[in-house]
Write an enzyme that holds these catalytic residues in place. Structure first.
Site, PDB file in Angstrom:
ATOM      1  N   LEU A 268       0.741  -1.344  -0.348  1.00 23.21           N
ATOM      2  CA  LEU A 268      -0.399  -0.024  -0.294  1.00 23.21           C
ATOM      3  C   LEU A 268       0.644   1.356   0.159  1.00 23.21           C
ATOM      4  O   LEU A 268       0.687   2.591  -0.284  1.00 23.21           O
ATOM      5  CB  LEU A 268      -1.179  -0.033   1.669  1.00 23.21           C
ATOM      6  CG  LEU A 268      -2.046  -1.161   1.363  1.00 23.21           C
ATOM      7  CD1 LEU A 268      -2.496  -1.367   2.632  1.00 23.21           C
ATOM      8  CD2 LEU A 268      -3.173  -0.892   0.160  1.00 23.21           C
TER       9      LEU A 268
ATOM     10  N   LYS B 151      14.371  -6.775   5.547  1.00 28.42           N
ATOM     11  CA  LYS B 151      14.821  -5.639   5.841  1.00 28.42           C
ATOM     12  C   LYS B 151      16.202  -5.672   6.926  1.00 28.42           C
ATOM     13  O   LYS B 151      16.641  -5.289   7.628  1.00 28.42           O
ATOM     14  CB  LYS B 151      13.781  -5.480   7.731  1.00 28.42           C
ATOM     15  CG  LYS B 151      12.506  -5.224   6.589  1.00 28.42           C
ATOM     16  CD  LYS B 151      11.323  -4.913   7.975  1.00 28.42           C
ATOM     17  CE  LYS B 151      10.564  -4.063   7.301  1.00 28.42           C
ATOM     18  NZ  LYS B 151       9.188  -3.781   7.947  1.00 28.42           N
TER      19      LYS B 151
ATOM     20  N   ASN C 275       5.820 -14.644  23.548  1.00 25.15           N
ATOM     21  CA  ASN C 275       5.639 -15.752  22.442  1.00 25.15           C
ATOM     22  C   ASN C 275       5.792 -17.247  22.153  1.00 25.15           C
ATOM     23  O   ASN C 275       5.889 -17.671  23.194  1.00 25.15           O
ATOM     24  CB  ASN C 275       6.627 -15.034  21.434  1.00 25.15           C
ATOM     25  CG  ASN C 275       7.097 -15.455  20.089  1.00 25.15           C
ATOM     26  OD1 ASN C 275       6.270 -15.046  19.387  1.00 25.15           O
ATOM     27  ND2 ASN C 275       8.411 -16.153  19.788  1.00 25.15           N
TER      28      ASN C 275
HETATM   29  P1  NDP Z   1       8.162 -11.961  11.319  1.00 25.74           P
HETATM   30  O1  NDP Z   1       8.073 -13.590  10.412  1.00 25.74           O
HETATM   31  O2  NDP Z   1       9.611 -11.468  11.554  1.00 25.74           O
HETATM   32  O3  NDP Z   1       7.498 -13.353  13.517  1.00 25.74           O
HETATM   33  C1  NDP Z   1       6.684 -13.254  13.216  1.00 25.74           C
HETATM   34  C2  NDP Z   1       5.845 -13.416  15.230  1.00 25.74           C
HETATM   35  O4  NDP Z   1       4.714 -13.941  14.324  1.00 25.74           O
HETATM   36  C3  NDP Z   1       7.003 -14.345  15.552  1.00 25.74           C
HETATM   37  O5  NDP Z   1       6.402 -14.043  16.917  1.00 25.74           O
HETATM   38  C4  NDP Z   1       5.917 -16.380  15.217  1.00 25.74           C
HETATM   39  O6  NDP Z   1       6.075 -17.024  16.500  1.00 25.74           O
HETATM   40  C5  NDP Z   1       4.423 -15.418  15.275  1.00 25.74           C
HETATM   41  N1  NDP Z   1       3.453 -17.004  14.825  1.00 25.74           N
HETATM   42  C6  NDP Z   1       3.772 -16.887  13.651  1.00 25.74           C
HETATM   43  N2  NDP Z   1       2.421 -17.826  13.411  1.00 25.74           N
HETATM   44  C7  NDP Z   1       2.329 -17.932  14.394  1.00 25.74           C
HETATM   45  C8  NDP Z   1       0.921 -19.238  15.519  1.00 25.74           C
HETATM   46  N3  NDP Z   1       0.556 -19.771  14.103  1.00 25.74           N
HETATM   47  N4  NDP Z   1       1.145 -19.502  16.429  1.00 25.74           N
HETATM   48  C9  NDP Z   1       1.825 -18.169  17.346  1.00 25.74           C
HETATM   49  N5  NDP Z   1       2.583 -17.568  17.070  1.00 25.74           N
HETATM   50  C10 NDP Z   1       3.249 -17.474  15.638  1.00 25.74           C
HETATM   51  O7  NDP Z   1       7.072 -11.287  11.298  1.00 25.74           O
HETATM   52  P2  NDP Z   1       6.678  -9.983  11.071  1.00 25.74           P
HETATM   53  O8  NDP Z   1       7.281  -9.506  12.434  1.00 25.74           O
HETATM   54  O9  NDP Z   1       7.660  -8.485  10.648  1.00 25.74           O
HETATM   55  O10 NDP Z   1       4.737  -9.379  11.129  1.00 25.74           O
HETATM   56  C11 NDP Z   1       4.517  -9.435  11.939  1.00 25.74           C
HETATM   57  C12 NDP Z   1       2.866  -9.005  11.855  1.00 25.74           C
HETATM   58  O11 NDP Z   1       3.063  -7.667  11.611  1.00 25.74           O
HETATM   59  C13 NDP Z   1       2.511  -9.812   9.834  1.00 25.74           C
HETATM   60  O12 NDP Z   1       0.879 -10.257  10.404  1.00 25.74           O
HETATM   61  C14 NDP Z   1       2.874  -8.037   9.616  1.00 25.74           C
HETATM   62  O13 NDP Z   1       1.946  -8.447   8.178  1.00 25.74           O
HETATM   63  C15 NDP Z   1       2.410  -6.788  10.876  1.00 25.74           C
HETATM   64  N6  NDP Z   1       3.675  -6.001  10.194  1.00 25.74           N
HETATM   65  C16 NDP Z   1       2.204  -5.051  10.458  1.00 25.74           C
HETATM   66  C17 NDP Z   1       3.434  -3.635  10.317  1.00 25.74           C
HETATM   67  C18 NDP Z   1       2.812  -1.910  10.147  1.00 25.74           C
HETATM   68  O14 NDP Z   1       2.842  -1.313   9.332  1.00 25.74           O
HETATM   69  N7  NDP Z   1       1.540  -2.577  10.602  1.00 25.74           N
HETATM   70  C19 NDP Z   1       4.437  -3.611  10.185  1.00 25.74           C
HETATM   71  C20 NDP Z   1       5.141  -5.011  10.499  1.00 25.74           C
HETATM   72  C21 NDP Z   1       5.052  -6.102  10.180  1.00 25.74           C
HETATM   73  P3  NDP Z   1       7.514 -17.580  16.661  1.00 25.74           P
HETATM   74  O15 NDP Z   1       8.706 -16.785  16.859  1.00 25.74           O
HETATM   75  O16 NDP Z   1       6.595 -18.302  17.248  1.00 25.74           O
HETATM   76  O17 NDP Z   1       7.315 -18.738  14.964  1.00 25.74           O
END
Ligand code: NDP
Length: 279
Positions: free
Chosen positions: A21, A71, A156
């Site tokens: 976006l 990133k 987490n």
């Molecule tokens: P990462 O891949 O770095 O981290 C993902 C996180 O989600 C980890 O903590 C992971 O846990 C957890 N997770 C994923 N699936 C599951 C599950 N089924 N059950 C439990 N925990 C889960 O992604 P990002 O941190 O980059 O992004 C996370 C979210 O934030 C995304 O949806 C992204 O779109 C959104 N986002 C929004 C932004 C905004 O400006 N609004 C900016 C950046 C991101 P584990 O470590 O245990 O795998």
């Protein structure tokens, strides 16, 4: 805006980026302030990052956003990092300054701006729960540490990752009470601010990051997911009585911060938000 011989460009690199976006609100911003700039999305294949950055730089690119999955991969290609990008260990913005590439990370600042403006919530001295320990959780935790949150609990699925984030935040912000939350023993009532920084709640990852009980309007529940606009988590949080915000505003404000880094101008946030809303 019609591009001509003087049109400058900025853009976003990632893969995939077709859904981004950022072009919507960055182009609206350039137009609103009368800059003859255009913002483009570049889908960069794995292994092509270094060449792409060199090429864009040689073509006079004025600024870049970096998104998934680059990133962190971008860091070795930069000449310098600002303090936030250094702490977060990831960059979402590149500034081209006097032939040098400077990395910034505006995700956390975008989150804090949205909290202040959209929820009228001042995080200083508050008790916060962050769900997640990935890149976004790290940006938000650093930002909350920078603004003087009183305590931070990190919940987490992978507790080892939560422990590493706790150690990092503790080392940067010794006055902040930071600890790993025990998944069985989180009482949502004990927090002023609850943040879902996981991808749980997106269409391809349905579910709830945390079970919620009764909440109050003084509590803010923030879900940084922006598609869907209202996750199941936010819907329940609103039902239980909390103030809720989705991730669209964080996205907007992180972009506004990037805009200011590249142009030196205040971002026309109203115009950017209107373009986003229309889309
Ligand atoms: P990462 O891949 O770095 O981290 C993902 C996180 O989600 C980890 O903590 C992971 O846990 C957890 N997770 C994923 N699936 C599951 C599950 N089924 N059950 C439990 N925990 C889960 O992604 P990002 O941190 O980059 O992004 C996370 C979210 O934030 C995304 O949806 C992204 O779109 C959104 N986002 C929004 C932004 C905004 O400006 N609004 C900016 C950046 C991101 P584990 O470590 O245990 O795998």
């Amino acid at each position: 805006m019609h591009a001509n011989g003087q049109t400058a460009f900025a853009g976003i690199i990632g893969s995939p980026v077709g859904h981004s976006l950022s072009p919507v609100f960055q182009n609206a911003a350039f137009e609103a302030v009368g800059l003859n700039w255009v913002y483009l999305a570049f889908d960069i294949a794995p292994g092509e990052l270094q060449k792409s950055i060199a090429g864009l730089s040689a073509c006079g690119c004025r600024g870049l956003n970096i998104t998934m999955p680059y990133k962190r991969d971008i860091l070795p290609l930069l000449d310098d990092l600002d303090e936030t990008a250094l702490r977060v260990d990831a960059a979402n913005t590149i500034e081209f300054r006097n032939g040098k590439l400077i990395g910034h990370n505006t995700d956390g600042a975008g989150f804090i701006k949205s909290l202040r403006q959209d929820a009228a919530f001042d995080p200083e001295g508050s008790d916060a729960l962050i769900i997640g320990a990935g890149g976004a959780a790290r940006s938000i935790s650093v930002a909350l540490g920078q603004v003087g949150v009183r305590s931070l609990k990190i919940l987490n699925r992978d507790t080892g990752k939560a422990e590493r984030l706790v150690r990092l935040i503790g080392s940067y912000f010794p006055d902040c009470l930071v600890e790993v939350a025990d998944s069985g023993g989180v009482d949502p009532a004990g927090f002023d601010l609850l943040v879902n920084a996981t991808s749980v709640g997106m269409e391809n990852n349905p579910g709830l990051p945390l079970m919620l009980e009764a909440l109050t309007p003084a509590q803010v529940v923030y879900d940084i997911i922006y598609w869907p606009l209202e996750t199941e988590f936010l819907r329940i949080a609103a039902e239980k009585g909390a103030q809720t915000i989705n991730g669209l505003r964080m996205l907007l404000f992180q972009g506004a911060e990037s805009f200011s880094i590249w142009t030196g101008l205040d971002a026309p946030v109203e115009h950017m938000g209107a373009a986003l809303k229309e889309r």
